[in-house]
Design an enzyme around this catalytic site. Structure first.
Site, mmCIF file in Angstrom:
data_model
loop_
_atom_site.group_PDB
_atom_site.id
_atom_site.type_symbol
_atom_site.label_atom_id
_atom_site.label_comp_id
_atom_site.label_asym_id
_atom_site.label_seq_id
_atom_site.Cartn_x
_atom_site.Cartn_y
_atom_site.Cartn_z
ATOM 1 N N CYS A 62 -41.839 40.701 -22.642
ATOM 2 C CA CYS A 62 -41.132 39.482 -23.029
ATOM 3 C C CYS A 62 -40.238 39.093 -21.863
ATOM 4 O O CYS A 62 -39.283 39.818 -21.541
ATOM 5 C CB CYS A 62 -40.300 39.707 -24.295
ATOM 6 S SG CYS A 62 -39.288 38.280 -24.763
ATOM 7 N N CYS A 102 -40.647 30.966 -23.232
ATOM 8 C CA CYS A 102 -41.345 32.235 -23.032
ATOM 9 C C CYS A 102 -41.460 32.476 -21.537
ATOM 10 O O CYS A 102 -42.139 31.728 -20.830
ATOM 11 C CB CYS A 102 -42.731 32.201 -23.679
ATOM 12 S SG CYS A 102 -43.711 33.681 -23.352
ATOM 13 N N GLY A 136 -36.704 38.173 -22.910
ATOM 14 C CA GLY A 136 -36.066 39.394 -23.382
ATOM 15 C C GLY A 136 -35.687 40.326 -22.248
ATOM 16 O O GLY A 136 -34.652 41.010 -22.300
ATOM 17 N N GLU A 166 -40.623 40.965 -30.978
ATOM 18 C CA GLU A 166 -40.434 39.518 -30.913
ATOM 19 C C GLU A 166 -40.548 38.894 -32.295
ATOM 20 O O GLU A 166 -41.493 39.182 -33.042
ATOM 21 C CB GLU A 166 -41.474 38.893 -29.973
ATOM 22 C CG GLU A 166 -41.268 39.247 -28.508
ATOM 23 C CD GLU A 166 -42.015 38.300 -27.587
ATOM 24 O OE1 GLU A 166 -41.769 37.079 -27.661
ATOM 25 O OE2 GLU A 166 -42.852 38.783 -26.792
#
Length: 282
Positions: free
Chosen positions: A220, A71, A223, A211
């Site tokens: 994100c 993350c 992302g 997500e």
């Protein structure tokens, strides 16, 4: 259990210092604390743990209790936590994750971390490694039909799987309606995070994200990196891109020559607290 709630661009997690605390059933605890009505409210749970191979180890769980590999917003908050709470005095640290060791540079102002730059490593483009079920070695600008409409997707791994698609207007796009169909599409055996990108210029874009395991989040990090990689390899943008997310902005640099992605962004503490998790932490 003592905890600290933190966020990176609105992507919020509950952080637990596992140098001092023990969490026996983190999947169940993550579901419990993530509930925004009956728990603390978050996109998941992140444990800050000792590591044998790096300065620290990050273990993350999504709001549905599934374990994640990486993350980007979460790891920036880990960096802020370990510095601000006195676990380190270094401004360059390494953090072990399920997708490898990441290296971080901390910007400190008035004794607190304000920005964190993360070496996110090389993006993965091979379909079998993301994973994506496809007869192509790489899924770049390939069609997929969702709810009767064709989208063009580029799939990238930043330690977790991403499908990036360009839309005309992120503000009006029905992310909550379309996101679950991407996440659970049969071509993604491990489900997928989906980024909906609106191109503004060769150095600027808007992005919203669905997500896997958490739904739409305000940001994100992985992302955002995947989105820039996808746009660079498709020729839509240059290598330096400012990305506007619902929760704030991230600066991404995809050094294509070195095949390395750099992410720079903020991290913030919301509050410290203590919660009884004895009913679920068994």
């Amino acid at each position: 259990m003592k905890f600290t709630k933190m966020h990176g661009c609105g992507n919020d997690y509950v952080y637990v210092n596992c140098f001092e605390e023990t969490v026996n059933n983190p999947a169940a605890v993550s579901e419990y604390v993530s509930d925004r009505r009956f728990g603390i409210g978050s996109d998941g749970l992140i444990l800050i743990c000792p590591s044998e191979t790096a300065d620290f180890r990050m273990v993350m769980y999504n709001a549905d209790g599934s374990e994640g590999s990486m993350c980007g917003n979460g790891i920036r908050c880990v960096a802020k936590y370990v510095y601000d709470y006195g676990l380190t005095d270094k401004t360059e640290i390494s953090v072990e994750t399920k997708s490898g060791i990441k290296y971080l540079e901390l910007t400190v102002e008035n004794g607190k971390v304000s920005l964190v730059k993360v070496n996110m490593g090389a993006p993965g483009l091979l379909a079998k490694e993301i994973p994506v079920i496809s007869d192509k070695e790489k899924v770049i600008d390939e069609p997929v039909t969702i709810q009767g409409k064709e989208y063009r997707i580029t799939c990238v791994s930043m330690g977790n799987p991403h499908a990036v698609t360009v839309v005309e207007d992120t503000a009006s796009f029905p992310v909550e309606k379309i996101g679950p169909f991407f996440e659970n599409h049969e071509m993604f055996p491990d489900r997928v995070n989906t980024e909906f990108v609106q191109l503004i210029s060769r150095s600027e874009m808007n992005m919203r994200v669905w997500e896997r395991g958490s739904g739409e989040t305000w940001a994100c990090g992985t992302g955002t990196c995947a989105s820039v990689v996808a746009c660079v390899i498709n020729g839509y943008t240059d290598e330096h891109v400012l990305v506007h997310l619902l929760g704030g902005d991230l600066q991404i640099f995809y050094d294509r020559a070195a095949d390395t992605v750099w992410m720079t962004g903020p991290a913030a503490v919301v509050f410290d607290g203590e919660i009884d998790v004895s009913e679920v932490d068994r």
